[in-house]
Design a protein around this motif. Structure first.
Motif, mmCIF file in Angstrom:
data_model
loop_
_atom_site.group_PDB
_atom_site.id
_atom_site.type_symbol
_atom_site.label_atom_id
_atom_site.label_comp_id
_atom_site.label_asym_id
_atom_site.label_seq_id
_atom_site.Cartn_x
_atom_site.Cartn_y
_atom_site.Cartn_z
ATOM 1 N N UNK A 27 0.648 -1.287 0.092
ATOM 2 C CA UNK A 27 0.051 0.224 0.002
ATOM 3 C C UNK A 27 0.651 1.302 -0.250
ATOM 4 N N UNK A 28 2.198 1.704 0.175
ATOM 5 C CA UNK A 28 2.810 2.306 1.164
ATOM 6 C C UNK A 28 3.931 2.626 -0.157
ATOM 7 N N UNK A 29 4.275 1.379 -0.789
ATOM 8 C CA UNK A 29 4.661 1.303 -2.311
ATOM 9 C C UNK A 29 3.978 2.267 -2.857
ATOM 10 N N UNK A 30 2.585 1.552 -3.081
ATOM 11 C CA UNK A 30 1.855 2.017 -4.831
ATOM 12 C C UNK A 30 1.517 3.477 -4.230
ATOM 13 N N UNK A 31 1.750 4.094 -2.980
ATOM 14 C CA UNK A 31 0.890 5.356 -2.719
ATOM 15 C C UNK A 31 2.274 6.264 -3.180
ATOM 16 N N UNK A 32 3.394 5.879 -2.634
ATOM 17 C CA UNK A 32 4.201 6.293 -3.014
ATOM 18 C C UNK A 32 4.878 6.574 -4.123
#
Length: 460
Positions: A27-32
């Motif tokens: 999720x953080x990967x995609x958000x970043x």
């Protein structure tokens, strides 16, 4: 002690924490990555489907080894379990190294072969060559995690997942925004961060693996061979690998169909993949914990307990999955807006949230009973139904209705739902028949017969 070590709760909660952190990482990967561009998100989503497809080559060995290890420990054959672990790790490392060379050598032709939109090719070349070049690390990490879990130690991989996630997120931030002295590399930096965090995780997992069995693993064990045990691994593993390959390649095909529909549909599906992970996270960890528990009980000859364990996992997992899917339906549109402001992508994602409420219970039914069948060695059945259902229903009907007829992403999702429920229903019927459990009971009776004969003769 052994009973507590292999109880469902003790096995499942560390797996849940580990999977939650993997979800958080995604999720953080995609958000970043979304701060770079929606194109970058599409590249990561598409490429990760490719990498998942390739992992089935070494997951064939790792999955079979994990089940055999749990069965051997259940039947108190610790030395055989240790040997299985060593020879399986060697096999997966060789496969991972070959994949690394392939992705480094020809990333651009691979991207074009997958029908990736032309505007994404430059980004895809960088990402595929970097992350794909580290496939040997993925092979080592996933194999070690699987084997360590199946010894009953689910906490070790959990702690390592914590560390890997923290390092990966911090490095992502540094590479994307050029913070704290990091070069501003964008998507190339995200790829480098992925490889470095996997390298560190693999090293720590290797340290745990060395002491995972009653007798410590040493360097000289690299020369260990046992054709009989490796054959046993592959008898369980190759159908398991085909089963997994069916899923990831069908998902890869579906991503290709979405790419034909357009980059908006592809990006929406990538965002939904991240959100969907939240839905079945706890249920999936229960299913994995149940698989380890059932394999251990099966090896110990406790077939009635093994049979009941699958239903206990369903009883706990299904309500959790439905609750999570309902929460996602309520709050999902707000979460989607954190990833993108594109109104078309948001509209597609919002419509899929309703379909997700139907998808997740079927997924829970299918994965719990499928894992239970795999745990007792009935992997050929799960392979057969996967070959038929995934390719005819999930993939074939997705192309027909979604692309040819033109009903789009909604039709594709509907086909995925139908596939999950069909395989879940067939697995339920098979588990109720108890074929492998009855075979195990018969085997134990035959093994005990000579002992009873000798004892009766002594009494006479």
């Amino acid at each position: 002690m052994t009973k507590d070590k292999f109880s469902l709760w003790v096995l499942a909660w560390p797996i849940f924490i580990e999977l939650f952190l993997q979800f958080l990482l995604g999720a953080v990967d995609t958000l970043m990555v979304s701060t770079i561009s929606d194109d970058a998100v599409a590249v990561v989503g598409f490429s990760n489907q490719l990498f998942n497809a390739m992992t089935t080559l070494f997951a064939t060995v790792a999955g079979g080894a994990g089940i055999v290890i749990a069965q051997k420990i259940g039947s108190r054959q610790q030395e055989e379990a240790r040997t299985v672990a060593v020879i399986s790790l060697k096999a997966t490392m060789i496969i991972g190294a070959c994949l690394s060379v392939l992705f480094i050598a020809i990333p651009t032709p691979i991207a074009r072969l997958l029908q990736m939109p032309e505007q994404l090719i430059p980004l895809a070349t960088v990402y595929i060559s970097t992350v794909g070049g580290g496939m040997i690390l993925t092979a080592v990490m996933s194999t070690l995690s699987t084997m360590i879990r199946n010894t009953g130690n689910t906490k070790g991989p959990m702690y390592i997942a914590v560390g890997m996630n923290v390092i990966h997120i911090l490095m992502n931030y540094g590479f994307i925004f050029g913070a704290v002295g990091f070069p501003k590399w964008g998507l190339a930096g995200v790829a480098a961060s992925t490889v470095i965090s996997r390298l560190l995780a693999s090293l720590v997992l290797l340290f745990i693996f060395v002491g995972a069995f009653e007798r410590k693993i040493v360097v000289q064990d690299i020369f260990l061979r046992d054709r009989k045990l490796f054959k046993e691994v592959m008898q369980i593993g190759w159908p398991l690998g085909v089963n997994m390959a069916c899923w990831v390649f069908s998902q890869l095909a579906i991503f290709a169909f979405l790419a034909m529909l357009g980059t908006k549909e592809l990006a929406a599906r990538t965002y939904m993949n991240t959100l969907e992970s939240f839905c079945f996270l706890l249920g999936y960890s229960i299913a994995l914990g149940a698989q380890i528990q059932i394999a251990h009980l099966f090896g110990a000859g406790r077939t009635r307990d093994a049979y009941k364990a699958a239903y206990k996992a369903l009883k706990v997992g299904l309500p959790l999955v439905i609750l999570n899917a309902t929460l996602l339906l309520i709050f999902g549109k707000y979460v989607l807006s954190l990833f993108t402001q594109d109104s078309e992508i948001l509209a597609i994602g919002s419509s899929l949230l309703w379909m997700n409420l139907l998808l997740q219970p079927g997924k829970m039914l299918n994965m719990t009973l499928g894992d239970a069948l795999n745990a007792v060695g009935d992997t050929r059945f799960t392979m057969t139904i996967s070959l038929v259902s995934m390719w005819l229903v999930a993939t074939g009907c997705s192309y027909w209705l979604g692309v040819s007829v033109g009903w789009g992403v909604i039709a594709i999702y509907g086909c995925m739902i139908a596939d999950e429920y069909l395989r879940g229903a067939l697995s339920f019927v098979r588990w109720r028949a108890q074929k492998h459990l009855r075979s195990r009971d018969s085997q134990l009776k035959r093994e005990q017969s000579p002992i009873l004969t000798v004892n009766n003769a002594s009494v006479s």
